[in-house]
Design a protein around this motif. Structure first.
Motif, PDB file in Angstrom:
ATOM      1  N   PHE A   1       0.815  -1.218   0.000  1.00 39.66           N
ATOM      2  CA  PHE A   1       0.000   0.000   0.000  1.00 39.66           C
ATOM      3  C   PHE A   1       0.847   1.266   0.000  1.00 39.66           C
ATOM      4  O   PHE A   1       0.331   2.354  -0.237  1.00 39.66           O
TER       5      PHE A   1
ATOM      6  N   GLN B   1      -5.861   1.790  -2.111  1.00 41.48           N
ATOM      7  CA  GLN B   1      -5.669   0.700  -1.150  1.00 41.48           C
ATOM      8  C   GLN B   1      -6.956  -0.094  -0.979  1.00 41.48           C
ATOM      9  O   GLN B   1      -6.964  -1.326  -1.025  1.00 41.48           O
TER      10      GLN B   1
ATOM     11  N   THR C   1      -7.344   0.671   5.798  1.00 46.40           N
ATOM     12  CA  THR C   1      -6.131   0.178   5.160  1.00 46.40           C
ATOM     13  C   THR C   1      -4.998   1.143   5.462  1.00 46.40           C
ATOM     14  O   THR C   1      -5.222   2.343   5.675  1.00 46.40           O
TER      15      THR C   1
END
Length: 77
Positions: A40, A48, A74
């Motif tokens: 990420f 993400q 995330t």
């Protein structure tokens, strides 16, 4: 067939094998998940989250999807 938290975790882990993943929820349709993965890094939050939703293989598609709701967090480590 309703999903369980471990089912969601397995689907996410198939795309993010080294991620830290925490999934909560026990009603079979509403869950929350936290996914932390190095991949990420450099992505914005929308990118993400799209990557994680792609890992769910259509389980949230349309009104007949097995997974009704997923509150998703995330981040990169």
């Amino acid at each position: 067939m309703s999903l369980m938290a471990h089912d969601i975790e397995e689907m996410i882990r198939s795309s993010f094998p080294n991620a830290k993943i925490e999934v909560q929820g026990d009603d079979g349709r509403h869950f929350s998940a936290m996914v932390e993965d190095e991949s990420f890094r450099g992505m914005n939050r929308v990118q993400q989250q799209r990557a994680v939703y792609a890992a769910l293989k259509g389980k949230m598609d349309g009104s007949n999807g097995e997974l009704h709701a997923l509150a998703l967090t995330t981040r990169a480590p």
